[in-house]
Write a protein that holds these residues in place. Sequence first.
Motif, PDB file in Angstrom:
ATOM      1  N   ARG A   1       0.612  -0.923   0.166  1.00  0.00           N
ATOM      2  CA  ARG A   1      -0.331   0.357   0.173  1.00  0.00           C
ATOM      3  C   ARG A   1       0.879   1.570  -0.159  1.00  0.00           C
ATOM      4  NH1 ARG A   1      -2.513   3.400   3.205  1.00  0.00           N
ATOM      5  NH2 ARG A   1      -1.482   3.061   4.463  1.00  0.00           N
TER       6      ARG A   1
ATOM      7  N   GLN B   1       1.089   6.415  -3.957  1.00  0.00           N
ATOM      8  CA  GLN B   1      -0.225   6.066  -3.079  1.00  0.00           C
ATOM      9  C   GLN B   1      -0.586   6.494  -2.066  1.00  0.00           C
ATOM     10  OE1 GLN B   1       1.254   3.125  -5.399  1.00  0.00           O
ATOM     11  NE2 GLN B   1      -0.452   2.373  -3.562  1.00  0.00           N
TER      12      GLN B   1
ATOM     13  N   GLU C   1      -9.312   7.976  -1.211  1.00  0.00           N
ATOM     14  CA  GLU C   1      -9.773   7.407  -1.003  1.00  0.00           C
ATOM     15  C   GLU C   1     -10.634   8.182   0.326  1.00  0.00           C
ATOM     16  OE1 GLU C   1     -11.809   3.941   0.480  1.00  0.00           O
ATOM     17  OE2 GLU C   1     -10.374   4.096  -0.895  1.00  0.00           O
TER      18      GLU C   1
ATOM     19  N   TYR D   1      -2.608  -4.948  -9.486  1.00  0.00           N
ATOM     20  CA  TYR D   1      -2.688  -4.460  -8.316  1.00  0.00           C
ATOM     21  C   TYR D   1      -3.748  -2.506  -8.761  1.00  0.00           C
ATOM     22  CZ  TYR D   1      -1.942  -3.186  -3.318  1.00  0.00           C
ATOM     23  OH  TYR D   1      -1.889  -2.793  -1.920  1.00  0.00           O
TER      24      TYR D   1
ATOM     25  N   ILE E   1      -7.254  -1.977  -6.568  1.00  0.00           N
ATOM     26  CA  ILE E   1      -7.089  -0.936  -5.767  1.00  0.00           C
ATOM     27  C   ILE E   1      -8.142   0.227  -6.606  1.00  0.00           C
ATOM     28  CG2 ILE E   1      -6.461   1.034  -4.740  1.00  0.00           C
ATOM     29  CD1 ILE E   1      -5.568  -1.169  -3.384  1.00  0.00           C
TER      30      ILE E   1
ATOM     31  N   GLU F   1     -12.268  -0.995  -6.477  1.00  0.00           N
ATOM     32  CA  GLU F   1     -12.314  -0.339  -5.633  1.00  0.00           C
ATOM     33  C   GLU F   1     -12.890   0.906  -4.705  1.00  0.00           C
ATOM     34  OE1 GLU F   1      -9.463  -1.909  -2.978  1.00  0.00           O
ATOM     35  OE2 GLU F   1     -10.102  -4.464  -3.220  1.00  0.00           O
ATOM     36  N   GLN F   2     -11.918   1.884  -5.054  1.00  0.00           N
ATOM     37  CA  GLN F   2     -12.354   2.405  -4.748  1.00  0.00           C
ATOM     38  C   GLN F   2     -13.213   3.621  -6.039  1.00  0.00           C
ATOM     39  OE1 GLN F   2      -8.543   5.154  -5.289  1.00  0.00           O
ATOM     40  NE2 GLN F   2      -8.309   5.037  -3.966  1.00  0.00           N
TER      41      GLN F   2
END
Length: 343
Positions: A177, A218, A225, A288, A292, A295-296
């Motif tokens: 992350r 990141q 998020e 990956y 992510i 998901e967002q």
Amino acid sequence: MDVKQAFRDMKQGKVSPVYVCYGTESYLMNEFTERLIEKLVEAEHREMALIRFDTGESTIDSIIEEAETLPFLVPSKIVLVRDSVLFASGKESNKVEHRTERLLTYLAQPSETTVLVFLVPHEKLDERKKLVKSAKAGEIVIAFTPLSAEELTQWIHKRATSRGRTLDRNAGEELLRRVGTDMHALAAEMDKLILHAGTEGTITVDAVNELVMVATEQNVFRLTEELAALRTGPAIALYYDLLKQREEPIKLMALMVRQFRNMLHVKELGSQGYSPQQMAGQLGLHPYAVKITAEQARKFSTERLATLLSELAELDYAMKTGRVDKTLGLELFLLKTGSAGAG
């Protein structure tokens, strides 16, 4: 040829006289090359047994002549060739003319005392070329593609185990992350954590939080998020932290634009039935990163994402023309976006 199979074959002493290595995962490609050199060439003989070429500067004739020349004072040699024109679809240099039929002839009967390795830093090979078809038929092509999230997790755990350390599962997730999917960066941070843990030690989440700085990209993931979760305070705090690290607001905004755009693309491709792996190929993202981003994206409506991109385009123009102070302008955008929510 599968990457894992290529490493297994090498470990067992099965080395091909020719390899065509291609792909965007440069860390794995470099690791394969280094292991090949370690396997075939003693350290003190590298100067004589290791020869490098670039097809942008040297003709294929000169490369083949070197490959066919017997090694001097060593049993075998390795010829490494960086290539963007023979096997890929890159533009050929006007200064260098290649007679590809010479290489086709060599592939049919390669030298027994030379290992010829073509390193092609491209996502794909040019399937229309005879060279590519011939190499694939000879099973000498190795694709170095980005690892999946699961493979990356396995890789960092294996790296810890091989050095006599244990990596907590949560620590591994936090490391990914914070650092992202760049294997060069992950390797460097893992080596630091391994040293900190000590012999037979355990790498914990606390150690990762203490020793590993979050990469800018990141942090932008985290910003989006926080905005999606209506956590305006943490988003602003994160923005201030980035400013303290001397990150430029315009650069941060550009990264946010890219992330919101990727989220929109992921939603659209998902609605068309694309798998995460297919999305990664379409968008040029690591699997990956797609995971992510997906998901967002679920926390934003398509309309809201389109609106945010439009607002960021207007802000970009205002900041670059001096109508709005860039630091304040992005802060106000974060405050407005956080209070409005994902829509």
